[in-house]
Design an enzyme around this catalytic site. Structure first.
Site, PDB file in Angstrom:
ATOM      1  N   HIS A  55       0.685  -1.492  -0.288  1.00 30.75           N
ATOM      2  CA  HIS A  55       0.481   0.351  -0.183  1.00 30.75           C
ATOM      3  C   HIS A  55       0.947   0.882   0.012  1.00 30.75           C
ATOM      4  O   HIS A  55       1.770   1.039   0.849  1.00 30.75           O
ATOM      5  CB  HIS A  55      -0.523   0.041   0.764  1.00 30.75           C
ATOM      6  CG  HIS A  55      -1.695  -0.984   1.615  1.00 30.75           C
ATOM      7  ND1 HIS A  55      -2.841  -1.620   2.146  1.00 30.75           N
ATOM      8  CD2 HIS A  55      -2.187  -2.384   0.703  1.00 30.75           C
ATOM      9  CE1 HIS A  55      -3.395  -2.387   2.243  1.00 30.75           C
ATOM     10  NE2 HIS A  55      -3.222  -3.286   0.959  1.00 30.75           N
ATOM     11  N   GLU A  57       0.247   4.473   1.620  1.00 31.10           N
ATOM     12  CA  GLU A  57       0.862   5.106   3.034  1.00 31.10           C
ATOM     13  C   GLU A  57       2.388   3.965   3.947  1.00 31.10           C
ATOM     14  O   GLU A  57       2.996   4.758   4.199  1.00 31.10           O
ATOM     15  CB  GLU A  57      -0.362   4.437   4.015  1.00 31.10           C
ATOM     16  CG  GLU A  57      -1.673   5.434   2.978  1.00 31.10           C
ATOM     17  CD  GLU A  57      -2.557   4.803   2.297  1.00 31.10           C
ATOM     18  OE1 GLU A  57      -3.381   4.584   1.876  1.00 31.10           O
ATOM     19  OE2 GLU A  57      -1.454   3.774   1.100  1.00 31.10           O
ATOM     20  N   CYS A  85      -5.649   1.646   5.578  1.00 32.66           N
ATOM     21  CA  CYS A  85      -6.129   1.080   6.280  1.00 32.66           C
ATOM     22  C   CYS A  85      -5.733   0.714   7.931  1.00 32.66           C
ATOM     23  O   CYS A  85      -4.469   1.240   8.206  1.00 32.66           O
ATOM     24  CB  CYS A  85      -6.252  -0.607   5.933  1.00 32.66           C
ATOM     25  SG  CYS A  85      -4.512  -0.535   5.356  1.00 32.66           S
ATOM     26  N   CYS A  88      -1.739  -0.043   7.393  1.00 35.90           N
ATOM     27  CA  CYS A  88      -0.984   1.354   7.264  1.00 35.90           C
ATOM     28  C   CYS A  88      -0.846   2.324   8.563  1.00 35.90           C
ATOM     29  O   CYS A  88      -0.491   3.110   9.139  1.00 35.90           O
ATOM     30  CB  CYS A  88      -1.991   1.300   6.133  1.00 35.90           C
ATOM     31  SG  CYS A  88      -1.440   0.906   4.192  1.00 35.90           S
ATOM     32  N   ASP A 145      11.995  -1.109  28.882  1.00 32.00           N
ATOM     33  CA  ASP A 145      12.383  -0.457  30.873  1.00 32.00           C
ATOM     34  C   ASP A 145      13.389   1.126  30.429  1.00 32.00           C
ATOM     35  O   ASP A 145      14.283   0.901  29.338  1.00 32.00           O
ATOM     36  CB  ASP A 145      12.993  -1.489  31.885  1.00 32.00           C
ATOM     37  CG  ASP A 145      11.941  -1.853  32.247  1.00 32.00           C
ATOM     38  OD1 ASP A 145      10.657  -1.661  32.558  1.00 32.00           O
ATOM     39  OD2 ASP A 145      11.959  -2.357  32.447  1.00 32.00           O
TER      40      ASP A 145
END
Length: 145
Positions: A55, A57, A85, A88, A145
């Site tokens: 995709h 993105e 979506c 993404c 941590d």
């Protein structure tokens, strides 16, 4: 949304049309820096790459994560022809992009599909878990941590 946003959205839509003209799924995106310069643009290549994650993105967010420091990424705007979506959206968040502007919402996209069309996020996979908690936590415990 201002005229600049609309101009960049029009480019994302043109990239989507270009993808469709090439036989791909019709989605396009561009990443714009804080100064308004287009850093990169892409289109959907799921079919030609035989890669369900191709995709635009996601590809742009991955590029930003590799090439931009955190501050620069926060200053970017991703313009895209359709609302990203879930896959993404997660990558966009992890890449630290600052803003997303989209043309069609997920609901508007769904309304354009024929009745009975399978949604891209629909899955018939069966998920079982959690399991082996004590073993699985060992490599993760203390990491954040």
């Amino acid at each position: 949304m201002n005229e600049t946003d609309e101009s960049h959205l029009r480019r994302a839509i043109a990239l989507a049309q270009h993808a469709r003209d090439l036989g791909e799924q019709p989605f396009g995106s561009l990443l714009v820096g804080p100064d308004g310069a287009v850093l990169r643009e892409d289109r959907n290549t799921v079919l030609s790459d035989r890669d369900v994650t191709a995709h635009p993105e996601l590809k742009l967010a991955r590029w930003a994560a590799r090439e931009l420091d955190a501050e620069a990424a926060r200053g970017t705007t991703l313009y895209t022809s359709c609302q990203p979506c879930a896959m993404c959206s997660n990558v966009i968040a992890r890449a630290g992009l600052g803003r997303v502007v989209f043309a069609l919402s997920s609901e508007q996209l769904s309304a354009l599909k024929p009745a009975g069309a399978v949604a891209p996020d629909a899955s018939e996979a069966i998920y079982d878990g959690p399991g082996l908690h004590d073993e699985a936590r060992t490599p993760v415990a203390g990491y954040y941590d």
